[in-house]
Design an enzyme around this catalytic site. Structure first.
Site, PDB file in Angstrom:
ATOM      1  N   GLY A 150       0.826  -1.202   0.000  1.00  0.00           N
ATOM      2  CA  GLY A 150       0.000   0.000   0.000  1.00  0.00           C
ATOM      3  C   GLY A 150       0.858   1.249   0.000  1.00  0.00           C
ATOM      4  CB  ALA A 155       2.944   6.348   5.126  1.00  0.00           C
ATOM      5  CG  ASP A 349      -8.046  11.037   5.842  1.00  0.00           C
ATOM      6  OD1 ASP A 349      -8.855  11.350   4.939  1.00  0.00           O
ATOM      7  OD2 ASP A 349      -6.895  10.629   5.587  1.00  0.00           O
TER       8      ASP A 349
END
Length: 575
Positions: A150, A155, A349
């Site tokens: 991912g 990040a 978020d």
């Protein structure tokens, strides 16, 4: 309470005056009544809920005994000074009313005591992480890094395994080194290039470091929001002493473990390595020692977590959950959001990319909220952020920003309340869970700043009526008319498992509801003693509900459900 009982109670209140004495002053009569006739036991001192009465009867709830003494004294004097028959009728009616109200107060006290006892039992059985304690793992060299699984805006995440604790043979129970997953579902959502979960049960998140410096103290302070879901042993003891000053003040105690919130097992700083795919995926964030044109600092923060099969968005792209599973998925998000709110954290978020997913032993999806880089964490748990400048960060995902946040205008004294913003985002994500497009994502979709509630698209007809009601309430523009995550979760619990307790067409008996709660508690306790069945999603949700049980929240949930039933006259049912 029968009419006969109410009349007897009214007559008893009248006889009390004769027993006390006719020559005492009204003040002494009132005092004597308060002390002797209306004392219902020691439980009144410890459990004092509000009566289940409309707000216009607030005076009765706060000073019932004093009012009773005053009116009875006046009625008694009129009786012996030639009062009219109408005055005597008023006196009798008052006696009836006091009997009814006092009966309701007693029922409320019993219900509140029941809720407190159930809550106390299940708070002792809080969720425990499956991580087995170990002393190592504070260095990047302690892990074998696999493929990238991912990447976000701040990040990259890699599959990993712990070198210091690799077992020779897998064990039967779920632990840090082995995850129980539904292999058939995983084959549909994981790409062939990804590392297997059995070989790489961990995930390491490497944060981008732009301008925070390369000292551990500066990195931990700058990225302190990422440490909110850390476990108690995630940092080395000397690092725990560092004051974690985030963008919004000193962070409170980190959130406790919850089945629907990610758990960070280890957090440490290390030099940025050249990991697989770095040159192709994120060359600009590499430090100059690895890329001469890179803008990143030499060291950054690494977080070690459990490796999950996929995100919610990836799962929904290839699978359609049943209406029962979809209802449980929405409920899990509400339970996770409520857990954060209770500890003074707003995620800010929340979206399907920031929700991870695995499967329980029955194949039911278990959702986990992750990525706390944009969260608001406050020591006072108020979740209110002063918005005096446009430079104040309001959150991450603009598309799923609640109306009260999206429409806020900066200025002196302006404060944004985040207590119900994540619950609003859950309402929008629910459309995706039930196979619809998120109404706030499409190019021609709705805008949270301007939409009207009547513009929200209808959910599929297969979605249960109770779930549709909860979603519509979560997406109300006015936060004062929007239920909190706790109340919305209670509504779903009652819709899914409490149909018999809500069978009345016009009202709900709190006594019947308390009886249902006791039955549910017994069932959940028995499930917990029966082994693996206690680890299923349904059992986890029921334990969470019972451990957070409060009478006023439950009553508010019942009120919302009765309101929705009055509007549609369709009761929540499941085939």
């Amino acid at each position: 309470m029968s009419v006969k009982h109410a009349i007897s109670r009214g007559l008893e209140l009248g006889r009390s005056f004769l027993q006390i004495g006719l020559l005492k002053s009204g003040g002494r009569v009132a005092a004597k009544l308060r002390a002797d006739r209306f004392r219902v036991g020691q439980s009144v001192r410890t459990v004092q809920p509000q009566a289940f009465l409309p707000s216009r009867y607030r005076y009765y709830r706060t000073s019932l005994t004093g009012l009773a003494a005053q009116l009875q004294s006046a009625g008694f004097r009129r009786r012996w000074t030639g009062g009219s028959p109408r005055n005597r009728a008023v006196f009798l009616a008052f006696g009836l009313g006091v009997g009814l109200i006092e009966q309701q107060l007693e029922e409320d006290r019993r219900s509140a005591a029941t809720c407190q006892e159930i809550q106390a039992v299940f708070k002792k059985k809080r969720f425990q992480s499956t991580l087995r304690p170990f002393a190592s793992g504070f260095k990047l060299e302690d892990y074998i890094i696999g493929n990238q699984i991912g990447k976000g805006s701040n990040a990259a995440v890699y599959a990993a395994a712990a070198q210091f604790a690799r077992p020779k043979e897998p064990e039967r129970d779920s632990s840090l080194l082995e995850l129980r997953v539904n292999e058939e579902d995983l084959q549909t959502v994981r790409s062939p290039a990804c590392c297997s979960l059995k070989s790489f049960p961990l995930a390491i998140k490497m944060l981008w470091n732009f301008g925070a410096g390369s000292s551990s103290e500066a990195i931990l302070k700058s990225m302190s929001q990422e440490l909110v879901p850390c476990g108690p042993l995630a940092l080395k003891q000397e690092k725990e002493q560092i004051t974690l000053d985030g963008h919004f003040g000193v962070l409170p105690k980190r959130v406790s473990a919850h089945p629907n919130v990610i758990r960070v097992y280890r957090a440490f700083t290390a030099d940025v390595p050249l990991l697989p795919g770095a040159w192709e995926e994120y060359p600009d964030v590499l430090p100059a020692r690895l890329n001469p044109t890179g803008l990143g600092d030499n060291r950054t923060l690494f977080l070690v977590m459990k490796n999950y099969p996929c995100t919610l968005r990836q799962y929904l792209q290839v699978s359609t959950p049943s209406r029962w599973q979809g209802s449980l998925m929405v409920l899990q998000l509400l339970e996770g959001v409520d857990h954060l709110c209770r500890q003074g954290v707003a995620h800010r978020d929340l979206k399907s990319d920031n929700i991870l997913l695995e499967f329980d032993s029955d194949g039911c999806p278990r959702l986990v909220i992750t990525d706390f880089g944009c969260c608001l964490a406050q020591i006072d748990s108020s979740l209110q952020l002063p918005f005096n400048s446009m430079w104040v960060c309001r959150g991450g995902n603009a598309s799923l920003m609640a109306p009260e946040v999206a429409t806020a205008a900066p200025g002196p004294g302006v404060v944004i309340d985040y207590s119900k913003t994540d619950a609003w985002a859950v309402g929008a994500i629910s459309y995706e869970i039930f196979g619809q497009h998120n109404p706030f994502y499409r190019a021609m979709g709705l805008q949270s700043t301007t939409y009207q509630e009547k513009q929200l698209p209808p959910l599929p007809a297969c979605v249960p009526a109770g779930v549709q009601l909860v979603i519509s309430l979560l997406l109300r523009r006015n936060p004062n008319k929007r239920p909190s995550a706790r109340i919305a979760a209670n509504m779903l619990h009652l819709s899914l498992w409490g149909r018999r307790a809500l069978a009345s067409q016009d009202s709900v008996s709190m006594r019947k509801l308390a009886d249902w709660l006791l039955c549910q508690s017994a069932v959940v306790l028995l499930q917990g003693c029966s082994g693996p069945s206690g680890n299923r999603v349904e059992a986890e949700l029921q334990r969470s509900f019972l451990s957070n049980l409060e009478l006023e929240d439950l009553r508010a949930a019942v009120g919302f459900l009765l309101y929705g039933r009055d509007q549609s006259r369709v009761f929540m049912t499941f085939a």
